[in-house]
Design a protein around this motif. Structure first.
Motif, PDB file in Angstrom:
ATOM      1  N   GLN A  26       0.754  -1.101   0.003  1.00  0.00           N
ATOM      2  CA  GLN A  26       0.051  -0.125   0.111  1.00  0.00           C
ATOM      3  C   GLN A  26       0.600   1.186  -0.103  1.00  0.00           C
ATOM      4  OE1 GLN A  26      -2.254  -0.738   3.505  1.00  0.00           O
ATOM      5  NE2 GLN A  26      -3.707  -1.854   2.479  1.00  0.00           N
ATOM      6  N   THR A  27       1.846   1.253   0.773  1.00  0.00           N
ATOM      7  CA  THR A  27       2.972   2.379   0.844  1.00  0.00           C
ATOM      8  C   THR A  27       3.590   2.610  -0.599  1.00  0.00           C
ATOM      9  OG1 THR A  27       3.372   1.792   3.113  1.00  0.00           O
ATOM     10  CG2 THR A  27       4.892   3.299   1.997  1.00  0.00           C
ATOM     11  N   ALA A  28       3.918   1.676  -1.098  1.00  0.00           N
ATOM     12  CA  ALA A  28       4.524   1.535  -2.462  1.00  0.00           C
ATOM     13  C   ALA A  28       3.612   2.261  -3.679  1.00  0.00           C
ATOM     14  CB  ALA A  28       5.094   0.305  -2.854  1.00  0.00           C
ATOM     15  N   ALA A  29       2.282   1.517  -3.534  1.00  0.00           N
ATOM     16  CA  ALA A  29       1.214   2.273  -4.234  1.00  0.00           C
ATOM     17  C   ALA A  29       1.190   3.864  -4.205  1.00  0.00           C
ATOM     18  CB  ALA A  29       0.092   1.658  -4.153  1.00  0.00           C
ATOM     19  N   ALA A  30       0.953   4.200  -2.907  1.00  0.00           N
ATOM     20  CA  ALA A  30       0.952   5.603  -2.582  1.00  0.00           C
ATOM     21  C   ALA A  30       1.971   6.171  -2.929  1.00  0.00           C
ATOM     22  CB  ALA A  30       0.586   5.678  -1.188  1.00  0.00           C
ATOM     23  N   ALA A  31       3.160   5.749  -3.083  1.00  0.00           N
ATOM     24  CA  ALA A  31       4.472   6.589  -3.164  1.00  0.00           C
ATOM     25  C   ALA A  31       4.483   6.899  -4.824  1.00  0.00           C
ATOM     26  CB  ALA A  31       5.532   5.764  -2.807  1.00  0.00           C
ATOM     27  N   ILE A  32       3.814   5.746  -5.490  1.00  0.00           N
ATOM     28  CA  ILE A  32       4.064   6.034  -7.020  1.00  0.00           C
ATOM     29  C   ILE A  32       2.931   7.188  -7.229  1.00  0.00           C
ATOM     30  CG2 ILE A  32       3.399   4.930  -9.097  1.00  0.00           C
ATOM     31  CD1 ILE A  32       4.175   2.332  -7.786  1.00  0.00           C
ATOM     32  N   GLU A  33       1.904   7.185  -6.700  1.00  0.00           N
ATOM     33  CA  GLU A  33       1.040   8.094  -7.039  1.00  0.00           C
ATOM     34  C   GLU A  33       1.430   9.497  -6.757  1.00  0.00           C
ATOM     35  OE1 GLU A  33      -2.560   7.369  -4.811  1.00  0.00           O
ATOM     36  OE2 GLU A  33      -2.980   5.555  -5.961  1.00  0.00           O
ATOM     37  N   THR A  34       2.200   9.936  -5.550  1.00  0.00           N
ATOM     38  CA  THR A  34       2.827  11.154  -5.169  1.00  0.00           C
ATOM     39  C   THR A  34       4.388  11.418  -5.720  1.00  0.00           C
ATOM     40  OG1 THR A  34       3.646  10.254  -3.119  1.00  0.00           O
ATOM     41  CG2 THR A  34       1.658  11.103  -2.978  1.00  0.00           C
ATOM     42  N   ALA A  35       4.911  10.486  -6.289  1.00  0.00           N
ATOM     43  CA  ALA A  35       6.275  10.644  -6.874  1.00  0.00           C
ATOM     44  C   ALA A  35       6.267  11.429  -7.967  1.00  0.00           C
ATOM     45  CB  ALA A  35       7.023   9.154  -7.192  1.00  0.00           C
ATOM     46  N   PRO A  36       7.371  12.189  -8.146  1.00  0.00           N
ATOM     47  CA  PRO A  36       7.449  12.851  -9.670  1.00  0.00           C
ATOM     48  C   PRO A  36       7.622  12.013 -10.776  1.00  0.00           C
ATOM     49  CG  PRO A  36       9.615  12.906  -8.281  1.00  0.00           C
ATOM     50  CD  PRO A  36       8.359  12.444  -7.573  1.00  0.00           C
ATOM     51  N   PRO A  37       6.950  12.497 -11.830  1.00  0.00           N
ATOM     52  CA  PRO A  37       7.110  11.568 -13.155  1.00  0.00           C
ATOM     53  C   PRO A  37       8.537  11.129 -13.531  1.00  0.00           C
ATOM     54  CG  PRO A  37       6.417  13.682 -13.733  1.00  0.00           C
ATOM     55  CD  PRO A  37       6.586  13.573 -12.128  1.00  0.00           C
ATOM     56  N   ALA A  46      17.406   2.380 -18.657  1.00  0.00           N
ATOM     57  CA  ALA A  46      17.369   1.441 -17.635  1.00  0.00           C
ATOM     58  C   ALA A  46      16.940  -0.106 -18.277  1.00  0.00           C
ATOM     59  CB  ALA A  46      16.442   1.714 -16.245  1.00  0.00           C
ATOM     60  N   ARG A  47      15.975   0.083 -19.122  1.00  0.00           N
ATOM     61  CA  ARG A  47      15.453  -1.328 -19.794  1.00  0.00           C
ATOM     62  C   ARG A  47      16.570  -2.288 -19.985  1.00  0.00           C
ATOM     63  NH1 ARG A  47      11.236   2.237 -22.856  1.00  0.00           N
ATOM     64  NH2 ARG A  47       9.488   2.101 -21.467  1.00  0.00           N
ATOM     65  N   PRO A  48      17.651  -2.037 -20.587  1.00  0.00           N
ATOM     66  CA  PRO A  48      18.684  -3.137 -20.688  1.00  0.00           C
ATOM     67  C   PRO A  48      19.091  -3.734 -19.441  1.00  0.00           C
ATOM     68  CG  PRO A  48      19.153  -1.244 -22.143  1.00  0.00           C
ATOM     69  CD  PRO A  48      17.953  -0.649 -21.313  1.00  0.00           C
ATOM     70  N   ILE A  49      19.361  -2.843 -18.388  1.00  0.00           N
ATOM     71  CA  ILE A  49      19.701  -3.285 -17.120  1.00  0.00           C
ATOM     72  C   ILE A  49      18.801  -4.340 -16.663  1.00  0.00           C
ATOM     73  CG2 ILE A  49      20.157  -2.556 -14.733  1.00  0.00           C
ATOM     74  CD1 ILE A  49      21.072  -0.133 -15.805  1.00  0.00           C
ATOM     75  N   ALA A  50      17.586  -3.968 -16.578  1.00  0.00           N
ATOM     76  CA  ALA A  50      16.477  -4.966 -16.136  1.00  0.00           C
ATOM     77  C   ALA A  50      16.317  -6.100 -17.032  1.00  0.00           C
ATOM     78  CB  ALA A  50      15.119  -4.001 -16.351  1.00  0.00           C
ATOM     79  N   ALA A  51      16.797  -5.978 -18.435  1.00  0.00           N
ATOM     80  CA  ALA A  51      16.726  -7.442 -19.183  1.00  0.00           C
ATOM     81  C   ALA A  51      17.766  -8.337 -18.647  1.00  0.00           C
ATOM     82  CB  ALA A  51      16.576  -6.921 -20.386  1.00  0.00           C
ATOM     83  N   ALA A  52      19.063  -7.697 -18.317  1.00  0.00           N
ATOM     84  CA  ALA A  52      20.216  -8.224 -17.897  1.00  0.00           C
ATOM     85  C   ALA A  52      20.172  -8.871 -16.672  1.00  0.00           C
ATOM     86  CB  ALA A  52      21.368  -7.357 -18.038  1.00  0.00           C
ATOM     87  N   ARG A 143      10.213  -6.899 -15.822  1.00  0.00           N
ATOM     88  CA  ARG A 143      11.222  -5.954 -16.139  1.00  0.00           C
ATOM     89  C   ARG A 143      10.992  -4.608 -16.471  1.00  0.00           C
ATOM     90  NH1 ARG A 143      12.220 -10.924 -19.058  1.00  0.00           N
ATOM     91  NH2 ARG A 143      10.635 -10.789 -20.562  1.00  0.00           N
ATOM     92  N   GLU A 144       9.974  -4.186 -16.817  1.00  0.00           N
ATOM     93  CA  GLU A 144       9.350  -2.865 -16.742  1.00  0.00           C
ATOM     94  C   GLU A 144       9.408  -2.136 -15.736  1.00  0.00           C
ATOM     95  OE1 GLU A 144       8.666   0.589 -19.211  1.00  0.00           O
ATOM     96  OE2 GLU A 144       9.361  -1.298 -19.662  1.00  0.00           O
ATOM     97  N   GLY A 145       8.788  -2.740 -14.662  1.00  0.00           N
ATOM     98  CA  GLY A 145       8.993  -2.442 -13.290  1.00  0.00           C
ATOM     99  C   GLY A 145      10.149  -1.994 -12.373  1.00  0.00           C
ATOM    100  N   MET A 146      11.222  -2.931 -12.860  1.00  0.00           N
ATOM    101  CA  MET A 146      12.736  -2.837 -12.517  1.00  0.00           C
ATOM    102  C   MET A 146      13.309  -1.531 -13.191  1.00  0.00           C
ATOM    103  SD  MET A 146      14.567  -6.434 -12.692  1.00  0.00           S
ATOM    104  CE  MET A 146      14.252  -7.514 -11.010  1.00  0.00           C
ATOM    105  N   ALA A 147      13.040  -1.456 -14.653  1.00  0.00           N
ATOM    106  CA  ALA A 147      13.389  -0.149 -15.320  1.00  0.00           C
ATOM    107  C   ALA A 147      12.868   0.989 -14.590  1.00  0.00           C
ATOM    108  CB  ALA A 147      12.993  -0.321 -16.928  1.00  0.00           C
ATOM    109  N   GLU A 148      11.756   1.148 -14.349  1.00  0.00           N
ATOM    110  CA  GLU A 148      11.249   2.296 -13.638  1.00  0.00           C
ATOM    111  C   GLU A 148      11.767   2.554 -12.383  1.00  0.00           C
ATOM    112  OE1 GLU A 148       6.806   1.693 -15.888  1.00  0.00           O
ATOM    113  OE2 GLU A 148       7.029   1.501 -14.025  1.00  0.00           O
ATOM    114  N   ALA A 149      11.961   1.532 -11.661  1.00  0.00           N
ATOM    115  CA  ALA A 149      12.567   1.650 -10.234  1.00  0.00           C
ATOM    116  C   ALA A 149      14.043   2.133 -10.322  1.00  0.00           C
ATOM    117  CB  ALA A 149      12.843   0.390  -9.493  1.00  0.00           C
ATOM    118  N   PHE A 150      14.636   1.486 -11.535  1.00  0.00           N
ATOM    119  CA  PHE A 150      16.278   2.145 -11.559  1.00  0.00           C
ATOM    120  C   PHE A 150      16.128   3.538 -12.056  1.00  0.00           C
ATOM    121  CE2 PHE A 150      17.147  -2.530 -12.640  1.00  0.00           C
ATOM    122  CZ  PHE A 150      17.562  -2.598 -11.281  1.00  0.00           C
TER     123      PHE A 150
END
Length: 246
Positions: A26-37, A46-52, A143-150
């Motif tokens: 729940q905290t992560a979901a709320a953080a995504i909503e309030t985080a800057p784009p 970051a996508r090649p990193i996630a793919a690796a 992988r896309e979630g990882m890329a966004e996190a990175f």
């Protein structure tokens, strides 16, 4: 006895897969909503990193043969735990549980279910590969979630440095095997060793939330509801109010 099985399975699941508490989700979901784009350019970097780190087929590999090899020793460890310890961890009155003899799950199941270990073996053989195949379809999203996190954690220069490392022989080996560490026998053995201590600590861990829950109003029974509330409940459930009994 079913309660013991369920509790043992739950503890095993916690050991096999790192669990994320509901409040953390729940905290992560709320953080995504309030985080800057996120900067799309950083996400792209970051996508090649996630793919690796999560190459195609990783989930099938982790949840298939690798996890099957780990399941036997894990279940052996759980089977040797005294049932009274599992019951205490599950919320049974410690005084009553302590009055029991230190019989283990294996000793009890040898009497009530002689095929217990065969059942576990059948479940292991069929369940984990099926879970791996199911999870494979979600690897692109992971992988896309990882890329966004990175992208949210590292600068463009840092992402370039990470990718450069992952493209070296050592980095490639590290990246492609990173997710598999969760099923590594060395890691699993450490988790196994922790389980008895975790079970012993559960009554203490659960005391604070139990005390807090005790201060909350108790859930109402059907007989405590007003007629309007009963009608609304029936409407939500799609049940004829006349068929709902106190």
């Amino acid at each position: 006895m079913s309660r013991v099985r369920v509790l043992a399975a739950a503890l095993l699941a916690c050991a096999l897969v790192p669990a994320v508490p509901v409040h953390a989700q729940q905290t992560a979901a709320a953080a995504i909503e309030t985080a800057p784009p996120l900067d799309p350019a950083l996400v792209e970097k970051a996508r090649p990193i996630a793919a690796a780190i999560l190459p195609e087929g990783t989930m099938a590999k982790i949840m298939g043969p690798m996890m099957q090899k780990m399941m036997g020793p894990m279940m052996d460890s759980v089977g040797k735990m005294p049932i009274r310890d599992l019951l205490k961890a599950g919320g049974v009155d410690p005084t009553g549980a302590e009055a029991m003899k230190p019989a283990t799950i294996d000793q009890i199941m040898a009497i009530v279910d002689p095929a217990y270990h065969q059942r576990i073996a059948v479940m292991t053989t069929s369940m984990f590969p099926a879970i791996g195949n199911f999870m494979t379809q979600f690897e692109p999203d992971m992988r896309e979630g990882m890329a966004e996190a990175f992208a949210g954690r590292y600068s463009a220069a840092e992402l370039d440095n990470i990718l450069a490392f992952l493209r070296t022989p050592t980095g490639s080996k590290f990246g492609s095997g990173f997710m598999e560490l969760a099923a590594d026998p060395h890691y699993i053995s450490r988790v196994q060793a922790m389980m008895p201590k975790l079970i012993a600590a559960m009554p203490t861990i659960m005391k604070e939330p139990a005390d807090a829950l005790a201060k909350l109003p108790k859930p109402r029974a059907y007989k405590d509801l007003s007629q309007a509330e009963r009608n609304r409940l029936a409407e939500l459930l799609g049940i004829d109010p006349k068929k709902m009994k106190p």
